[in-house]
Write an enzyme that holds these catalytic residues in place. Structure first.
Site, PDB file in Angstrom:
ATOM      1  NE  ARG B  29      -3.497  -0.837   2.515  1.00  0.00           N
ATOM      2  CZ  ARG B  29      -4.081  -0.621   3.981  1.00  0.00           C
ATOM      3  NH1 ARG B  29      -3.731  -0.278   5.330  1.00  0.00           N
ATOM      4  NH2 ARG B  29      -4.125  -2.268   4.579  1.00  0.00           N
ATOM      5  NE  ARG B  33      -7.699   6.157   3.253  1.00  0.00           N
ATOM      6  CZ  ARG B  33      -8.403   5.812   4.692  1.00  0.00           C
ATOM      7  NH1 ARG B  33      -8.788   6.559   4.813  1.00  0.00           N
ATOM      8  NH2 ARG B  33      -8.040   4.811   4.897  1.00  0.00           N
ATOM      9  NE  ARG B  42     -10.335   8.611  -1.873  1.00  0.00           N
ATOM     10  CZ  ARG B  42     -11.409   8.507  -1.882  1.00  0.00           C
ATOM     11  NH1 ARG B  42     -11.774   9.915  -2.370  1.00  0.00           N
ATOM     12  NH2 ARG B  42     -12.331   8.608  -0.974  1.00  0.00           N
ATOM     13  CG  ASP B  79     -10.878  -2.201  -4.140  1.00  0.00           C
ATOM     14  OD1 ASP B  79     -10.388  -1.161  -3.228  1.00  0.00           O
ATOM     15  OD2 ASP B  79     -11.357  -2.952  -3.475  1.00  0.00           O
ATOM     16  CE1 TYR B 155     -13.429  -6.355   2.516  1.00  0.00           C
ATOM     17  CE2 TYR B 155     -11.708  -8.125   1.457  1.00  0.00           C
ATOM     18  CZ  TYR B 155     -11.975  -6.858   2.301  1.00  0.00           C
ATOM     19  OH  TYR B 155     -10.817  -6.561   3.084  1.00  0.00           O
TER      20      TYR B 155
END
Lengths: 370, 370
Positions: B29, B33, B42, B79, B155
């Site tokens: 990752r 962020r 973003r 993703d 998921y």
């Protein structure tokens, strides 16, 4: 007045590596929200802490699962965070979010202010232990418990539950001196707490290291295991002429069993990721000798599935441990059946019947095979 | 038009067990962020999916960490849930709650309706791979990735993230036939997806089994590992004359390394609970021969601590792996430095500098010692 003599000591004998007629079973969080009678008592008590701090309610809910199921041990109904609450951190419960502390432990001053609490502030727990032991009337033994020093530290520093443990880990890595001081206080407090539970009537004690498994290799040994050891060193081996077996459960600790096997305890609790047969080879020798009794380790999610699946998976756990020790003249590897973590509140109560019956029946059959 | 020649192949060589001048490092990752420039892109994209599905934005954010740090590999920005989204489940993101599917897969009919999606629906991913590879201009290799069949299933059945995985585990235990069908579809879809990433320019591929570690022993082998194997069986070993190294990362999989070592992959990714030195003994032999290269495994929380702590812990991870293989004439055990899980969004960006510099410097020194 002495307590009534014990009628079913299967659990205690298995803890100490003695042969038993079947595998004893109890369930972590067996007195809990999946039982409608628990929810009724909880509603009368008004709040979770109202339930946990009231001796009569705590006694009532501890016995509820024993009235339904042929379980082989009772465990004190209490909260894992009573000790830091007694330290003055202000435990409360936010609906749907779990436990919170009013004052999180974050700074050097916060840590310096911590001390082993006056055990009188935990009198309600010790009174509950005595009350439950009397109410049991010797049906099965009573297990006392505490969170581990590290697990308590997680909640104390985070201020509640956590997904990532950033605050407690930041302290651990940046200020290991503070973390060691915090853990030393916790360890001594937990030792006092368990000693008093034993004096009040607990016939076995269990340390729940629920968050040991979030630590890195190495950090686990330094910051969790070492302080569980410090607790165990301060506990009496016997009370009123009876050995008090000690159980240590580290969720996520399967990679560290060899290190845990060096603890001065009798039983290691295992979560569902551990292969029981392999664990028996690694550490499941003779308790009190070179090994530990093993407790576990059905995935609690199995209890949400069909009765057929519950039977199949419970048999799988028993067979994974393998042929039980049956020689009454010696000690050997023993298995105490449990879940790998607390029972889910979504568990249909009738599914627990299926599990208990299956474990008792199949483990008796295994003993006839050998 | 062919891609530019690779200038830094340290990562690819380490994947294949070849000696390198230092331990290559990249971070799960790494485009994310914690970087202000990521947050700016973003914001321009308007939403996470707006970012992930736009080739230019995906290219931009993939390269951002490489402009800041001397990382040795890039990883496709995308993703983990693109494949089930392409199956028609309706992926969306709820603010502060992570991914959700409009249609969870719960019933026999839901499972029967699943099929390997038309890869044209994932064209935006393959286009991003090609665009990123061009933009990299050969600076470092590009890693493609997918979630594992089991992790996608979690998921898909839960309908989003989960704390307890009750729905997916209930299906697994009660209706293993449905779970096997779901996983077979996922495995074939993931294989198609990774094959097309390789054709589009990915120079290595990684399977993220983020939730393999929530499974019970045995269930992991049957429901996660077997389907990761099914993915790997369908991937080409080479593309355009280059070997495409394969990495498999199972969070919480430390107890199952021996089983994972039988996968047809080159590298095993390890989380921070694994002792690297012990893992090297267990499975870290010669990739392509009897062992795997090892990737990992610093606790991401270390990056929240002080620079001194970051240095100390990074050196600890390198030393835990032990003396690196330095013989250019043969293959041997190699270590690719990474975190044990994705980087935290709370990481101060300057801390990543400290980590990358420490890993490069200390791993060079280790090679001079041997």
């Amino acid at each position: 007045m002495p307590f009534a003599p014990l009628q079913n000591d299967t659990f205690l004998r298995a803890c100490l590596g003695q042969a038993t007629e079947y595998a004893p079973i109890w369930l972590m969080r067996q007195a809990g929200r999946y039982l409608p009678e628990y929810r009724a008592t909880r509603a009368r008590a008004g709040s979770f802490m109202g339930l946990a701090t009231n001796v009569d309610y705590a006694t009532e809910v501890t016995l509820q699962p024993l009235d339904r199921y042929a379980l082989d041990a009772a465990i004190l109904f209490s909260d894992i965070l009573t000790v830091p609450d007694a330290m003055g951190l202000g435990l409360h419960f936010v609906n749907g979010e779990g436990p919170r502390f009013e004052r999180a432990v974050r700074t050097e001053a916060d840590v310096a202010a911590l001390a082993v609490p006056d055990m009188e502030r935990l009198r309600y727990v010790f009174d509950a232990v005595t009350s439950i032991r009397r109410a049991l009337g010797g049906r099965v033994p009573l297990i006392g418990f505490s969170g581990s020093p590290w697990t308590l530290a997680c909640y104390m520093v985070e201020g509640g539950g956590s997904d990532d443990y950033h605050h407690v880990k930041r302290m651990l890595y940046s200020r290991p001196d503070l973390m060691h001081r915090l853990l030393a206080v916790n360890a001594d407090a937990v030792a006092h707490y368990l000693r008093q539970q034993i004096e009040a009537g607990a016939q076995s004690v269990m340390v729940f290291d629920s968050w040991g498994g979030v630590l890195a290799d190495g950090a686990f040994h330094t910051f969790s295991l070492a302080y569980t050891r410090r607790v165990l060193e301060q506990l009496p081996r016997e009370h009123a002429g009876q050995v008090i077996p000690r159980i240590v459960f580290t969720k996520g600790g399967g990679q560290w069993l060899e290190a845990m096997a060096e603890l001065d305890c009798d039983v290691l609790g295992l979560d569902w990721t551990v292969n029981l047969g392999a664990a028996r080879q690694r550490v499941g020798g003779v308790p009190g000798g070179p090994g530990k009794a093993l407790q576990g380790n059905l995935d609690p999610a199995v209890l949400l599935a069909t009765p057929e699946a519950i039977e199949r998976e419970a048999v799988g756990v028993l067979e994974s441990f393998g042929p039980p020790h049956t020689d009454p003249s010696r000690r050997g590897p023993t298995h105490i059946f449990n879940l790998g973590h607390g029972i889910s509140l979504h568990t249909p109560p009738e599914h627990v019947h299926v599990l208990v019956e299956t474990v008792h029946r199949h483990s008796r059959q295994m003993r006839q095979r050998t």
